[in-house]
Design an enzyme around this catalytic site. Structure first.
Site, PDB file in Angstrom:
ATOM      1  N   ASP A   1      -6.984   4.572   9.112  1.00  0.00           N
ATOM      2  CA  ASP A   1      -8.346   4.552   8.576  1.00  0.00           C
ATOM      3  C   ASP A   1      -8.623   3.287   7.770  1.00  0.00           C
ATOM      4  O   ASP A   1      -9.774   2.899   7.600  1.00  0.00           O
ATOM      5  CB  ASP A   1      -8.592   5.770   7.686  1.00  0.00           C
ATOM      6  CG  ASP A   1      -8.856   7.031   8.504  1.00  0.00           C
ATOM      7  OD1 ASP A   1      -9.290   6.902   9.658  1.00  0.00           O
ATOM      8  OD2 ASP A   1      -8.623   8.134   7.985  1.00  0.00           O
TER       9      ASP A   1
ATOM     10  N   GLU B   1     -11.907  13.509  13.432  1.00  0.00           N
ATOM     11  CA  GLU B   1     -11.334  13.780  12.119  1.00  0.00           C
ATOM     12  C   GLU B   1     -12.178  14.851  11.436  1.00  0.00           C
ATOM     13  O   GLU B   1     -13.059  15.457  12.049  1.00  0.00           O
ATOM     14  CB  GLU B   1     -11.273  12.510  11.257  1.00  0.00           C
ATOM     15  CG  GLU B   1     -10.115  11.592  11.572  1.00  0.00           C
ATOM     16  CD  GLU B   1      -9.802  10.606  10.457  1.00  0.00           C
ATOM     17  OE1 GLU B   1     -10.292  10.789   9.317  1.00  0.00           O
ATOM     18  OE2 GLU B   1      -9.068   9.633  10.717  1.00  0.00           O
TER      19      GLU B   1
ATOM     20  N   HIS C   1       0.810  -1.211   0.000  1.00  0.00           N
ATOM     21  CA  HIS C   1       0.000   0.000   0.000  1.00  0.00           C
ATOM     22  C   HIS C   1       0.849   1.269   0.000  1.00  0.00           C
ATOM     23  O   HIS C   1       0.353   2.364   0.281  1.00  0.00           O
ATOM     24  CB  HIS C   1      -0.932   0.014   1.214  1.00  0.00           C
ATOM     25  CG  HIS C   1      -2.247   0.670   0.951  1.00  0.00           C
ATOM     26  ND1 HIS C   1      -2.534   1.949   1.331  1.00  0.00           N
ATOM     27  CD2 HIS C   1      -3.351   0.222   0.328  1.00  0.00           C
ATOM     28  CE1 HIS C   1      -3.765   2.269   0.975  1.00  0.00           C
ATOM     29  NE2 HIS C   1      -4.284   1.234   0.355  1.00  0.00           N
TER      30      HIS C   1
END
Length: 546
Positions: free
Chosen positions: A172, A283, A111
């Site tokens: 997240d 957030e 990733h």
């Protein structure tokens, strides 16, 4: 060893012989990686002859040639699929002793964004092969979970929940490996309260750039422990981690509300992270030039009581969405709602835009994976992702928002823009992670996707230019911004990033990975020749000066 004698040598093992022969044939076909000239057959055969519990492949390297960023395509020479820590140590020690000048990249879920997990013509270690599903959980005054560095966070969550426990800090997106996030930081909406994931680790097992297997913690081999956490993979490969746990809730109260004024938005966010028991997650995101208000990319929920909110229109204005969560269990629902209403009454959001929903804890934490499934079904997941993640000091955030959100970035139709503050006091300053030097700083993350158009074109070049405009503004305005998940092209830029901590970082690199074998995709250091055993110190010192 010549080609004929090498092939004769490998006839002792027909399986190995066929594998090497196929590598040679395939590598000489146009369009294949040219292994006929670089590296030598000696390198291939020496790697293939290692005594491993797992195995090495040379021909099926496509998946390890790219990452989530999907902008760099750099094929490795080989992929190691380890079944034990010993496999990784054996390969590292072999490379240190050899004259091949190979590099090594540990790859988790792939990733990374700009080729950081790639090793062009080197060896990529498939860390997920190290997973033994041996997730050990210890309960007590300080509960923890002991896991492989190649384990996914989502699997850790599922297992710890069986015991009513959970890691305290998250990213997240949970379909990432432990070693991957701990090599960077691991930041999400819980970071204001518990710090990033690298602050919630008790112990690590590391394979250094010299092939040594070392157990480290705050009290044992502490320098290596601090170096590896947030160390961009430069000092060692994380093969096992002991992670702090806390009580896990069953449910979350998930709330969103909109602001049209950035000052009110940022003031309320900072107020919330300063309160002891207000929310468990804080957030926010920016909505630019949109006539609707929903940001579907991040799994918007259907509000229970938001008729007015559904009818709200932004009229093209830039809006700021506060996103907060309160954890609770069923018996606590009434008191939780009272506490939540009290805290919300202290905020300055647009009253008609309040969204509220109650969902299971695991559903909230794994929300991005739901979006991933939808994007994969449309063929929109494996596209270029020119993301830009910045850490911005509180003193600069207003100037940044005014210029960037009102002038440079004109739309976020192809991806979200996250923005939220964290408390420096909750972060361990002794790790390798670099942050702004203020009590409060913001994470601002531009997360676009370069979606292909019917014409075959996409927005990649436009988005890259936009990122550069943002970075240029930060530099010209002296905002003291630091990149998160950083990648620079020159060592001068890396020196600037680390500032007065550069010399410490470089010295530790030489101590734990003197040949600069590890994490070549970060482009911090250049590989030192294995043959330079006597003048190694001189070569390394020159490397650090350049």
């Amino acid at each position: 060893m010549g080609l004929t004698s090498s092939l004769r040598f490998h006839r002792r093992n027909n399986k190995t012989f066929l594998r090497i022969f196929m590598i040679l044939v395939l590598s000489c076909i146009p369009g294949r990686t040219n292994l006929c000239s670089n590296p030598s057959l000696n390198t291939l055969s020496s790697l293939d002859s290692l005594d491993l519990e797992g195995y090495i492949t040379f021909h099926d390297v496509h998946n390890a040639s790219k990452d989530f960023g999907n902008r760099y395509h750099l094929p490795p020479l080989a992929i190691l699929h380890p079944k034990s820590v010993s496999d990784i140590s054996t390969v590292m020690r072999h490379i240190v002793r050899s004259t091949s000048n190979l590099t090594v990249a540990a790859r988790g879920h792939g990733h990374s964004l700009q080729g950081q997990a790639l090793a062009h013509q080197g060896v990529v270690i498939n860390m997920e092969s190290l997973r033994s599903h041996d997730i050990k959980i210890y309960k007590g005054k300080q509960p923890y979970v002991d896991v492989s560095g190649g384990e996914l966070w989502i699997n850790i969550l599922r297992e710890t929940l069986k015991y009513g426990l959970s890691p305290k800090s998250w990213t997240d997106y949970l379909h990432l490996t432990v070693g991957g996030t701990l090599s960077n930081a691991g930041i999400s909406g819980q970071a204001f309260k518990h710090g990033p994931q690298i602050n919630n680790v008790y112990q690590l097992e590391i394979v250094t750039g010299k092939g040594e297997v070392v157990t480290c913690s705050e009290k044992r081999n502490s320098e290596l422990f601090q170096s590896v956490l947030g160390g961009l993979g430069q000092f060692g490969i994380i093969t096992r981690a002991r992670i702090s746990l806390g009580p896990a809730p069953l449910m979350v109260k998930w709330i969103r509300a909109l602001y049209s004024d950035f000052s009110a938005f940022s003031r309320d966010q900072e107020h919330l992270i300063s309160k002891e028991n207000a929310f468990d997650y804080v957030e926010g995101f920016v909505i630019i030039n949109r006539t609707d208000i929903l940001n579907n990319w991040r799994s918007s929920f259907t509000p229970n009581d938001s008729t007015e909110a559904n009818q709200f229109k932004s009229d093209g204005k830039t809006l700021y969405c506060l996103e907060v969560v309160k954890y609770f269990n069923s018996k606590e629902a009434n008191s939780m709602n009272q506490e939540t209403e009290k805290v919300l009454s202290e905020l300055s959001y647009i009253p008609s835009t309040l969204f509220s929903s109650e969902v299971p804890y695991i559903e909230f934490l794994d929300r991005v994976h739901i979006a991933e499934i939808k994007l994969r079904a449309k063929g929109l997941w494996e596209v270029p992702h020119p993301w830009l993640n910045l850490l911005i000091p509180k003193s600069s955030i207003s100037d940044f928002a005014t210029k960037v959100f009102n002038s440079i970035v004109t739309s976020n139709h192809n991806g979200p823009i996250l923005i939220y503050p964290v408390n420096q006091s909750k972060w361990n300053k002794h790790t390798s992670l670099i942050t702004p030097n203020e009590d409060i700083f913001y994470l601002v993350a531009f997360l676009p996707s370069a979606i292909p158009k019917p014409s075959g074109a996409n927005d990649l070049e436009y988005l890259l230019r936009q990122n550069q405009r943002v970075l240029s503004f930060c530099a010209e305005a002296n905002l003291d911004v630091k990149q998160y998940l950083p990648l620079y092209e020159t060592q001068k830029e890396w020196r600037s990033h680390f500032g007065n901590r550069w010399e410490t970082f470089a010295k530790r690199k030489y101590k734990y990975d003197p040949l600069a074998i590890l994490a070549p995709g970060q482009r911090v250091f250049q590989r030192v020749s294995s043959q330079a055993s006597v003048p190694l110190v001189t070569a390394s010192a020159r490397q650090l000066r350049e």
